[in-house]
Design a protein around this motif. Structure first.
Motif, mmCIF file in Angstrom:
data_model
loop_
_atom_site.group_PDB
_atom_site.id
_atom_site.type_symbol
_atom_site.label_atom_id
_atom_site.label_comp_id
_atom_site.label_asym_id
_atom_site.label_seq_id
_atom_site.Cartn_x
_atom_site.Cartn_y
_atom_site.Cartn_z
ATOM 1 N N GLY A 182 -8.661 -17.673 13.237
ATOM 2 C CA GLY A 182 -8.955 -16.258 13.056
ATOM 3 C C GLY A 182 -9.553 -15.651 14.303
ATOM 4 N N PRO A 183 -10.535 -14.791 14.164
ATOM 5 C CA PRO A 183 -11.225 -14.452 12.918
ATOM 6 C C PRO A 183 -10.472 -13.397 12.106
ATOM 7 N N PHE A 184 -10.752 -13.400 10.813
ATOM 8 C CA PHE A 184 -10.167 -12.453 9.878
ATOM 9 C C PHE A 184 -11.265 -11.783 9.068
ATOM 10 N N THR A 185 -10.985 -10.572 8.646
ATOM 11 C CA THR A 185 -11.808 -9.905 7.652
ATOM 12 C C THR A 185 -10.919 -9.756 6.426
ATOM 13 N N VAL A 186 -11.355 -10.303 5.299
ATOM 14 C CA VAL A 186 -10.550 -10.272 4.081
ATOM 15 C C VAL A 186 -11.276 -9.444 3.024
ATOM 16 N N PHE A 187 -10.562 -8.455 2.506
ATOM 17 C CA PHE A 187 -11.046 -7.692 1.359
ATOM 18 C C PHE A 187 -10.479 -8.415 0.143
ATOM 19 N N ALA A 188 -11.310 -9.231 -0.492
ATOM 20 C CA ALA A 188 -10.850 -10.168 -1.515
ATOM 21 C C ALA A 188 -11.032 -9.617 -2.925
ATOM 22 N N PRO A 189 -9.921 -9.326 -3.603
ATOM 23 C CA PRO A 189 -10.024 -8.884 -4.998
ATOM 24 C C PRO A 189 -10.410 -10.059 -5.902
ATOM 25 N N THR A 190 -11.303 -9.792 -6.822
ATOM 26 C CA THR A 190 -11.705 -10.812 -7.791
ATOM 27 C C THR A 190 -10.606 -10.987 -8.841
ATOM 28 N N ASP A 191 -10.772 -11.994 -9.678
ATOM 29 C CA ASP A 191 -9.841 -12.176 -10.797
ATOM 30 C C ASP A 191 -9.831 -10.945 -11.690
ATOM 31 N N ASP A 192 -11.008 -10.350 -11.908
ATOM 32 C CA ASP A 192 -11.093 -9.132 -12.723
ATOM 33 C C ASP A 192 -10.334 -7.978 -12.083
ATOM 34 N N ALA A 193 -10.333 -7.919 -10.743
ATOM 35 C CA ALA A 193 -9.586 -6.873 -10.039
ATOM 36 C C ALA A 193 -8.086 -7.033 -10.298
ATOM 37 N N PHE A 194 -7.603 -8.262 -10.221
ATOM 38 C CA PHE A 194 -6.184 -8.509 -10.501
ATOM 39 C C PHE A 194 -5.854 -8.188 -11.960
ATOM 40 N N ALA A 195 -6.804 -8.420 -12.853
ATOM 41 C CA ALA A 195 -6.579 -8.146 -14.285
ATOM 42 C C ALA A 195 -6.420 -6.653 -14.562
ATOM 43 N N LYS A 196 -6.906 -5.804 -13.672
ATOM 44 C CA LYS A 196 -6.758 -4.352 -13.837
ATOM 45 C C LYS A 196 -5.335 -3.865 -13.577
ATOM 46 N N LEU A 197 -4.530 -4.682 -12.889
ATOM 47 C CA LEU A 197 -3.155 -4.280 -12.608
ATOM 48 C C LEU A 197 -2.366 -4.201 -13.916
ATOM 49 N N PRO A 198 -1.317 -3.394 -13.940
ATOM 50 C CA PRO A 198 -0.501 -3.316 -15.165
ATOM 51 C C PRO A 198 -0.016 -4.706 -15.600
ATOM 52 N N ALA A 199 0.083 -4.887 -16.900
ATOM 53 C CA ALA A 199 0.513 -6.172 -17.466
ATOM 54 C C ALA A 199 1.805 -6.646 -16.808
ATOM 55 N N GLY A 200 1.825 -7.914 -16.424
ATOM 56 C CA GLY A 200 3.010 -8.526 -15.844
ATOM 57 C C GLY A 200 3.130 -8.384 -14.332
ATOM 58 N N THR A 201 2.286 -7.568 -13.715
ATOM 59 C CA THR A 201 2.391 -7.337 -12.266
ATOM 60 C C THR A 201 2.158 -8.614 -11.475
ATOM 61 N N VAL A 202 1.076 -9.315 -11.777
ATOM 62 C CA VAL A 202 0.757 -10.535 -11.032
ATOM 63 C C VAL A 202 1.839 -11.577 -11.243
ATOM 64 N N GLU A 203 2.225 -11.788 -12.477
ATOM 65 C CA GLU A 203 3.261 -12.779 -12.785
ATOM 66 C C GLU A 203 4.558 -12.453 -12.040
ATOM 67 N N ASN A 204 4.906 -11.172 -11.988
ATOM 68 C CA ASN A 204 6.120 -10.742 -11.299
ATOM 69 C C ASN A 204 6.010 -10.994 -9.789
ATOM 70 N N LEU A 205 4.857 -10.696 -9.205
ATOM 71 C CA LEU A 205 4.654 -10.913 -7.770
ATOM 72 C C LEU A 205 4.693 -12.395 -7.405
ATOM 73 N N LEU A 206 4.290 -13.255 -8.328
ATOM 74 C CA LEU A 206 4.241 -14.690 -8.045
ATOM 75 C C LEU A 206 5.617 -15.366 -8.116
ATOM 76 N N LYS A 207 6.630 -14.643 -8.574
ATOM 77 C CA LYS A 207 7.980 -15.202 -8.634
ATOM 78 C C LYS A 207 8.514 -15.396 -7.218
ATOM 79 N N PRO A 208 9.207 -16.514 -6.972
ATOM 80 C CA PRO A 208 9.727 -16.787 -5.623
ATOM 81 C C PRO A 208 10.570 -15.651 -5.035
#
Length: 173
Positions: A68-94
């Motif tokens: 690095g160095p890097f500066t990371v704005f890190a969303p928590t698990d709760d932050a990801f949970a705020k996304l519309p249903a299915g968004t994370v699962e869809n993004l994780l698809k290859p």
């Protein structure tokens, strides 16, 4: 003569001890370098499981373990949970890896940017993804008017993490 030697010895020992304590106090004021990289720090925190899974799926773990160095704005698990249903699962698809990389690299700025650099200011930062992040440090720290920095300056060996309560999305291109 023996009493004088004991007295001198006592003063020397006390002097050496006092000097050592003073040196320890100076050392205590200096921040110790972090031992773990950004990824290991995030894993140990226990509140970034979704982020870590996304980094793995995007193939970005090795990058965020590099010097690095890097500066990371890190969303928590709760932050990801705020996304519309299915968004994370869809993004994780290859087949969506490119979009996932775009979203994740939008949360990273090159360099080590402590919170003190933005407090009391309105600044723009260019993300590794290439788009601008608007940072409002006038009353706390907000990103793009929607994500609040809830914990700042979590130090890692290769940069700094600022914990955010909302996933920020890059502008559509």
């Amino acid at each position: 003569m023996s009493k004088i030697l004991k007295l001198v010895s006592t003063f020397l020992i006390v002097g050496v001890f006092a000097t050592a304590c003073a040196q320890d106090a100076k050392m205590a004021k200096k921040p110790m370098p972090a031992e773990k990289d950004i990824v290991a720090t995030a894993v140990d925190a226990g509140q970034f499981n979704t982020l870590v899974a996304a980094l793995k799926a995007a193939g970005l773990v090795e990058t965020l373990q590099s010097p690095g160095p890097f500066t990371v704005f890190a969303p928590t698990d709760d932050a990801f949970a705020k996304l519309p249903a299915g968004t994370v699962e869809n993004l994780l698809k290859p087949e969506n890896k490119e979009k996932l990389v775009q979203v994740l690299t939008y949360h990273v700025v090159s360099g080590n940017v402590p919170a003190s650099a933005v407090v009391g200011k309105m600044v723009d930062a260019t993300s590794v993804e290439g788009s601008t992040i608007m940072i409002n440090g006038m009353d706390g720290v907000m990103l793009n008017g929607s994500a609040k920095v809830v914990a700042a300056d979590v130090m890692a060996s290769n940069g700094v993490i600022h914990v955010i309560d909302t996933v920020i999305l890059p502008p559509s291109k």
